[in-house]
Design an enzyme around this catalytic site. Structure first.
Site, PDB file in Angstrom:
ATOM      1  N   HIS A 132       0.835  -1.210   0.000  1.00  0.00           N
ATOM      2  CA  HIS A 132       0.000   0.000   0.000  1.00  0.00           C
ATOM      3  C   HIS A 132       0.868   1.258   0.000  1.00  0.00           C
ATOM      4  O   HIS A 132       2.069   1.189   0.303  1.00  0.00           O
ATOM      5  CB  HIS A 132      -0.912   0.031   1.230  1.00  0.00           C
ATOM      6  N   LYS A 136      -0.714   4.853   4.637  1.00  0.00           N
ATOM      7  CA  LYS A 136      -1.718   3.967   5.242  1.00  0.00           C
ATOM      8  C   LYS A 136      -1.362   3.750   6.712  1.00  0.00           C
ATOM      9  O   LYS A 136      -0.216   3.461   7.039  1.00  0.00           O
ATOM     10  CB  LYS A 136      -1.764   2.632   4.493  1.00  0.00           C
TER      11      LYS A 136
HETATM   12  N1  LIG Z   1     -12.594  -0.651   2.215  1.00  0.00           N
HETATM   13  C1  LIG Z   1     -11.875  -0.250   1.153  1.00  0.00           C
HETATM   14  O1  LIG Z   1     -12.120  -0.671   0.006  1.00  0.00           O
HETATM   15  C2  LIG Z   1     -10.790   0.765   1.364  1.00  0.00           C
HETATM   16  C3  LIG Z   1     -10.061   1.262   0.272  1.00  0.00           C
HETATM   17  C4  LIG Z   1      -9.092   2.237   0.506  1.00  0.00           C
HETATM   18  C5  LIG Z   1      -8.877   2.707   1.803  1.00  0.00           C
HETATM   19  N2  LIG Z   1      -9.588   2.167   2.838  1.00  0.00           N
HETATM   20  C6  LIG Z   1      -9.454   2.655   4.208  1.00  0.00           C
HETATM   21  O2  LIG Z   1     -10.142   3.894   4.302  1.00  0.00           O
HETATM   22  C7  LIG Z   1      -9.582   4.680   5.353  1.00  0.00           C
HETATM   23  C8  LIG Z   1      -9.274   6.087   4.820  1.00  0.00           C
HETATM   24  O3  LIG Z   1      -8.235   6.005   3.878  1.00  0.00           O
HETATM   25  P1  LIG Z   1      -7.685   7.333   3.169  1.00  0.00           P
HETATM   26  O4  LIG Z   1      -6.540   6.892   2.337  1.00  0.00           O
HETATM   27  O5  LIG Z   1      -8.814   8.068   2.517  1.00  0.00           O
HETATM   28  O6  LIG Z   1      -7.167   8.149   4.439  1.00  0.00           O
HETATM   29  P2  LIG Z   1      -6.937   9.741   4.568  1.00  0.00           P
HETATM   30  O7  LIG Z   1      -5.979   9.916   5.691  1.00  0.00           O
HETATM   31  O8  LIG Z   1      -6.613  10.314   3.239  1.00  0.00           O
HETATM   32  O9  LIG Z   1      -8.383  10.304   4.990  1.00  0.00           O
HETATM   33  C9  LIG Z   1      -8.965  10.131   6.245  1.00  0.00           C
HETATM   34  C10 LIG Z   1      -9.795  11.394   6.528  1.00  0.00           C
HETATM   35  O10 LIG Z   1     -10.603  11.156   7.697  1.00  0.00           O
HETATM   36  C11 LIG Z   1     -10.683  12.398   8.393  1.00  0.00           C
HETATM   37  N3  LIG Z   1     -11.134  12.162   9.759  1.00  0.00           N
HETATM   38  C12 LIG Z   1     -10.398  11.788  10.834  1.00  0.00           C
HETATM   39  N4  LIG Z   1     -11.211  11.681  11.917  1.00  0.00           N
HETATM   40  C13 LIG Z   1     -12.469  11.961  11.498  1.00  0.00           C
HETATM   41  C14 LIG Z   1     -13.733  12.005  12.158  1.00  0.00           C
HETATM   42  N5  LIG Z   1     -13.871  11.735  13.470  1.00  0.00           N
HETATM   43  N6  LIG Z   1     -14.847  12.323  11.425  1.00  0.00           N
HETATM   44  C15 LIG Z   1     -14.729  12.587  10.110  1.00  0.00           C
HETATM   45  N7  LIG Z   1     -13.544  12.585   9.435  1.00  0.00           N
HETATM   46  C16 LIG Z   1     -12.434  12.257  10.130  1.00  0.00           C
HETATM   47  C17 LIG Z   1      -9.263  12.971   8.279  1.00  0.00           C
HETATM   48  O11 LIG Z   1      -9.238  14.379   8.541  1.00  0.00           O
HETATM   49  C18 LIG Z   1      -8.930  12.646   6.821  1.00  0.00           C
HETATM   50  O12 LIG Z   1      -9.310  13.694   5.941  1.00  0.00           O
HETATM   51  C19 LIG Z   1      -8.363   3.897   5.849  1.00  0.00           C
HETATM   52  O13 LIG Z   1      -8.721   3.153   6.987  1.00  0.00           O
HETATM   53  C20 LIG Z   1      -8.047   2.945   4.687  1.00  0.00           C
HETATM   54  O14 LIG Z   1      -7.392   1.765   5.103  1.00  0.00           O
HETATM   55  C21 LIG Z   1     -10.525   1.214   2.631  1.00  0.00           C
END
Ligand SMILES: NC(=O)c1ccc[n+]([C@@H]2O[C@H](COP(=O)([O-])OP(=O)(O)OC[C@H]3O[C@@H](n4cnc5c(N)ncnc54)[C@H](O)[C@@H]3O)[C@@H](O)[C@H]2O)c1
Length: 223
Positions: A132, A136
């Site tokens: 990744h 992450k």
């Molecule tokens: N299920 C899937 O298919 C899949 C795919 C990709 C990523 N993910 C997961 O999704 C999650 C996010 O990934 P990302 O790359 O977008 O991360 P990122 O760090 O780019 O985004 C996370 C966002 O959440 C915000 N945040 C933090 N606390 C919060 C709260 N209490 N309320 C609302 N917003 C809040 C942060 O400010 C940030 O903008 C990770 O856990 C990643 O592993 C899952």
């Protein structure tokens, strides 16, 4: 019209989900919650039927609890928490709103897991390598943990540890390597763009209200 609010709307996944919801038939983007936007989840719950959460492992369960208590269905993509803790959260929540969670919303990753289960019946010894982007937060990935669980259910022996690679340039990739008598088999999936997750997320948004159980795990349940 399904009113969809996105939690984590300023993040990499959240921004992509906002765009996908805006471009989808039968739904409208009703709110964007993210501390980076100065809007908390509570401020968008009133106008939403479904919340899609892509945030952080330490906030996801609290967010699901807030959604369910407000009678709003939750589609959870965040990874890195224990599934049992989510089960307890959903069981304890009042009301009848549902939660759908998938460690991976890409169809190719679901097919990889199914192919790995088939392979494990014939070549049980295997290792998982997940790769990744370097920002992450959790390791091993939720997809790798779920893949290991499914392979074990199918009789496979997943060697520990699961290997986690974190490098700039990567999005989300996974390979399962099986070793047998005089041969190996590699099954690999690559998400090269976050758009790969969007059909699965939109399907979950459309399905979550009608699911028979309050908690449903895995995109394969919707296919
Ligand atoms: N299920 C899937 O298919 C899949 C795919 C990709 C990523 N993910 C997961 O999704 C999650 C996010 O990934 P990302 O790359 O977008 O991360 P990122 O760090 O780019 O985004 C996370 C966002 O959440 C915000 N945040 C933090 N606390 C919060 C709260 N209490 N309320 C609302 N917003 C809040 C942060 O400010 C940030 O903008 C990770 O856990 C990643 O592993 C899952």
């Amino acid at each position: 019209m399904i009113r969809v609010a996105v939690s984590g709307a300023a993040g990499r996944m959240g921004e992509t989900v906002c765009g996908a919801v805006e471009g989808a038939d039968g739904m409208e983007l009703s709110g964007r919650a993210d501390p980076a936007l100065g809007a908390d989840l509570a401020s968008v719950l009133g106008g939403a039927d479904v919340v899609v959460d892509f945030t952080t492992p330490d906030t996801a369960l609290e967010n699901v609890r807030a959604c369910l208590e407000a009678g709003v269905h939750a589609v959870l993509g965040t990874t890195g928490f224990e599934l049992d803790a989510l089960r307890q959260t959903v069981d304890a929540a009042p009301g009848d709103a549902n939660c759908f969670v998938a460690p991976n919303f890409a169809i190719g990753a679901v097919l990889l897991m199914q192919a790995a289960q088939l392979a494990a019946r014939h070549m049980p010894e295997c290792e998982i390598v997940e790769l990744h982007h370097d920002r992450k937060l959790d390791a091993p990935s939720g997809t790798a943990k779920r893949t290991a669980e499914l392979i074990r259910e199918a009789g496979g022996n997943v060697h520990e540890p699961i290997h986690s690679v974190r490098l700039p340039g990567l999005v989300a990739h996974q390979e399962v390597l099986f070793g047998g008598e005089g041969q190996t088999l590699s099954i690999r999936h690559d998400s090269i763009d976050r758009s790969s997750f969007m059909p699965g997320v939109l399907l979950a948004v459309r399905s979550v209200a009608e699911l028979p159980d309050r908690l449903t795990v895995g995109l394969e349940k919707l296919l």
